[in-house]
Scaffold this motif. Structure first.
Motif, mmCIF file in Angstrom:
data_model
loop_
_atom_site.group_PDB
_atom_site.id
_atom_site.type_symbol
_atom_site.label_atom_id
_atom_site.label_comp_id
_atom_site.label_asym_id
_atom_site.label_seq_id
_atom_site.Cartn_x
_atom_site.Cartn_y
_atom_site.Cartn_z
ATOM 1 N N GLU A 1 5.780 -0.832 -1.180
ATOM 2 C CA GLU A 1 4.607 -0.864 -2.036
ATOM 3 C C GLU A 1 3.367 -0.803 -1.545
ATOM 4 O OE1 GLU A 1 6.034 -4.136 -4.558
ATOM 5 O OE2 GLU A 1 7.517 -2.755 -5.701
ATOM 6 N N ALA A 2 3.205 -1.630 -0.512
ATOM 7 C CA ALA A 2 1.777 -1.665 0.175
ATOM 8 C C ALA A 2 1.467 -0.214 0.819
ATOM 9 C CB ALA A 2 1.723 -2.665 1.138
ATOM 10 N N ILE A 3 2.475 0.665 1.285
ATOM 11 C CA ILE A 3 2.086 1.649 1.802
ATOM 12 C C ILE A 3 1.772 2.749 0.812
ATOM 13 C CG2 ILE A 3 3.375 3.800 2.967
ATOM 14 C CD1 ILE A 3 2.431 1.449 4.840
ATOM 15 N N GLU A 4 2.621 2.695 -0.401
ATOM 16 C CA GLU A 4 2.266 3.485 -1.719
ATOM 17 C C GLU A 4 1.071 3.303 -2.159
ATOM 18 O OE1 GLU A 4 4.384 6.136 -2.538
ATOM 19 O OE2 GLU A 4 5.939 5.664 -1.028
ATOM 20 N N ALA A 5 0.582 2.101 -2.271
ATOM 21 C CA ALA A 5 -0.760 1.902 -2.599
ATOM 22 C C ALA A 5 -1.901 2.340 -1.997
ATOM 23 C CB ALA A 5 -0.742 0.329 -3.060
ATOM 24 N N GLY A 6 -1.659 1.930 -0.539
ATOM 25 C CA GLY A 6 -2.505 2.478 0.332
ATOM 26 C C GLY A 6 -2.718 4.066 0.588
ATOM 27 N N LEU A 7 -1.574 4.668 0.458
ATOM 28 C CA LEU A 7 -1.784 6.348 0.365
ATOM 29 C C LEU A 7 -2.459 6.721 -0.783
ATOM 30 C CD1 LEU A 7 1.626 6.861 2.163
ATOM 31 C CD2 LEU A 7 -0.713 7.134 3.085
ATOM 32 N N GLY A 8 -1.869 6.125 -2.191
ATOM 33 C CA GLY A 8 -2.420 6.854 -3.346
ATOM 34 C C GLY A 8 -1.959 8.077 -3.435
ATOM 35 N N ASP A 9 -2.612 9.066 -3.521
ATOM 36 C CA ASP A 9 -2.467 10.631 -3.896
ATOM 37 C C ASP A 9 -1.902 11.316 -2.267
ATOM 38 O OD1 ASP A 9 -2.198 10.185 -6.461
ATOM 39 O OD2 ASP A 9 -4.596 11.124 -6.554
ATOM 40 N N LYS A 10 -2.428 10.764 -1.273
ATOM 41 C CA LYS A 10 -2.170 11.250 -0.100
ATOM 42 C C LYS A 10 -0.615 11.238 0.506
ATOM 43 C CE LYS A 10 -6.611 9.789 1.516
ATOM 44 N NZ LYS A 10 -7.362 8.765 2.303
ATOM 45 N N PRO B 1 2.228 -14.852 9.227
ATOM 46 C CA PRO B 1 1.977 -15.634 8.203
ATOM 47 C C PRO B 1 0.682 -15.241 7.605
ATOM 48 C CG PRO B 1 2.727 -16.873 10.101
ATOM 49 C CD PRO B 1 2.993 -15.281 10.540
ATOM 50 N N ALA B 2 -0.440 -14.937 8.183
ATOM 51 C CA ALA B 2 -1.699 -14.523 7.926
ATOM 52 C C ALA B 2 -1.868 -13.227 7.027
ATOM 53 C CB ALA B 2 -2.573 -14.741 9.121
ATOM 54 N N ALA B 3 -0.853 -12.302 7.236
ATOM 55 C CA ALA B 3 -1.028 -11.232 6.747
ATOM 56 C C ALA B 3 -0.517 -11.309 5.114
ATOM 57 C CB ALA B 3 -0.027 -10.095 7.323
ATOM 58 N N SER B 4 -1.288 -10.208 4.589
ATOM 59 C CA SER B 4 -0.975 -10.336 2.968
ATOM 60 C C SER B 4 -0.853 -8.757 2.655
ATOM 61 C CB SER B 4 -2.055 -10.817 2.194
ATOM 62 O OG SER B 4 -3.283 -9.990 2.161
ATOM 63 N N ARG B 5 -0.393 -8.551 1.494
ATOM 64 C CA ARG B 5 -0.126 -7.138 1.056
ATOM 65 C C ARG B 5 -1.528 -6.467 0.961
ATOM 66 N NH1 ARG B 5 -0.764 -4.375 -3.436
ATOM 67 N NH2 ARG B 5 0.477 -2.489 -3.989
ATOM 68 N N ASP B 6 -2.406 -7.116 0.419
ATOM 69 C CA ASP B 6 -3.858 -6.577 0.292
ATOM 70 C C ASP B 6 -4.236 -6.031 1.686
ATOM 71 O OD1 ASP B 6 -3.730 -6.727 -2.334
ATOM 72 O OD2 ASP B 6 -4.727 -8.827 -2.394
ATOM 73 N N ASN B 7 -4.032 -7.008 2.690
ATOM 74 C CA ASN B 7 -4.617 -6.642 4.117
ATOM 75 C C ASN B 7 -3.912 -5.240 4.435
ATOM 76 O OD1 ASN B 7 -4.211 -10.163 4.850
ATOM 77 N ND2 ASN B 7 -6.385 -8.998 4.492
ATOM 78 N N VAL B 8 -2.515 -5.188 4.146
ATOM 79 C CA VAL B 8 -1.776 -3.973 4.596
ATOM 80 C C VAL B 8 -2.336 -2.761 3.896
ATOM 81 C CG1 VAL B 8 0.404 -2.947 4.969
ATOM 82 C CG2 VAL B 8 0.122 -5.319 5.176
ATOM 83 N N VAL B 9 -2.321 -2.858 2.450
ATOM 84 C CA VAL B 9 -2.913 -1.837 1.795
ATOM 85 C C VAL B 9 -4.461 -1.278 2.186
ATOM 86 C CG1 VAL B 9 -3.626 -1.272 -0.467
ATOM 87 C CG2 VAL B 9 -1.713 -2.420 -0.439
ATOM 88 N N GLU B 10 -5.423 -2.200 2.711
ATOM 89 C CA GLU B 10 -6.656 -2.029 2.881
ATOM 90 C C GLU B 10 -6.421 -1.298 4.295
ATOM 91 O OE1 GLU B 10 -10.564 -1.077 3.107
ATOM 92 O OE2 GLU B 10 -9.182 -1.884 1.376
ATOM 93 N N LEU B 11 -5.675 -1.606 5.176
ATOM 94 C CA LEU B 11 -5.298 -1.014 6.653
ATOM 95 C C LEU B 11 -5.158 0.592 6.424
ATOM 96 C CD1 LEU B 11 -5.094 -0.970 9.668
ATOM 97 C CD2 LEU B 11 -2.867 -2.037 9.206
#
Length: 128
Positions: A83-92, A113-123
């Motif tokens: 889901e993080a990858i899908e959100a981060g890619l958007g239409d790409k 432990p310090a990682a979050s979904r939002d961090n992965v999406v932003e990356l």
């Protein structure tokens, strides 16, 4: 993401169909569908029953996980990574092999432990 999306996401994380979630919470499948579409809001009793079934109600209500992603089950962490990858890619779009690499990286990151979904999406947004 809003409440209805997170409700659906949490149901799927638990491996439940709409009908199964509805039965657990004492409502009809049709009503559950309305909750997930944002056409109706569940009452406290429904939310409490869903929590008793293992749902992370803090996440549903606020968007913040009660437990860090590193404590999620493997299946839930994999779903969160996808889901993080899908959100981060958007239409790409990425070729399947590259997308698989990105999902694996996100899965590994979410074990920290310090990682979050939002961090992965932003990356992913920055590199895609």
């Amino acid at each position: 993401m809003d409440f209805c999306y997170r409700l659906s996401e949490e149901r799927k994380r638990l491996g439940l169909t709409q009908a199964a979630a509805a039965e657990i919470c004492g409502v009809s499948r049709e009503m559950w569908g309305k909750y997930e579409r944002g056409a109706a809001s569940p009452g406290c009793d429904v939310v409490a029953k869903f929590a008793a079934a293992g749902a992370d109600v803090t996440y549903i209500l606020t968007g913040r996980r009660e437990r860090p992603a590193s404590e999620l089950t493997d299946r839930a962490r994999l779903l969160a990574a996808i889901e993080a990858i899908e959100a981060g890619l958007g239409d790409k779009r990425l070729p399947p092999a590259k997308k698989a690499e990105a999902i694996l990286l996100a899965y590994e990151l979410l074990a920290e432990p310090a990682a979050s979904r939002d961090n992965v999406v932003e990356l992913i947004r920055r590199v895609a």
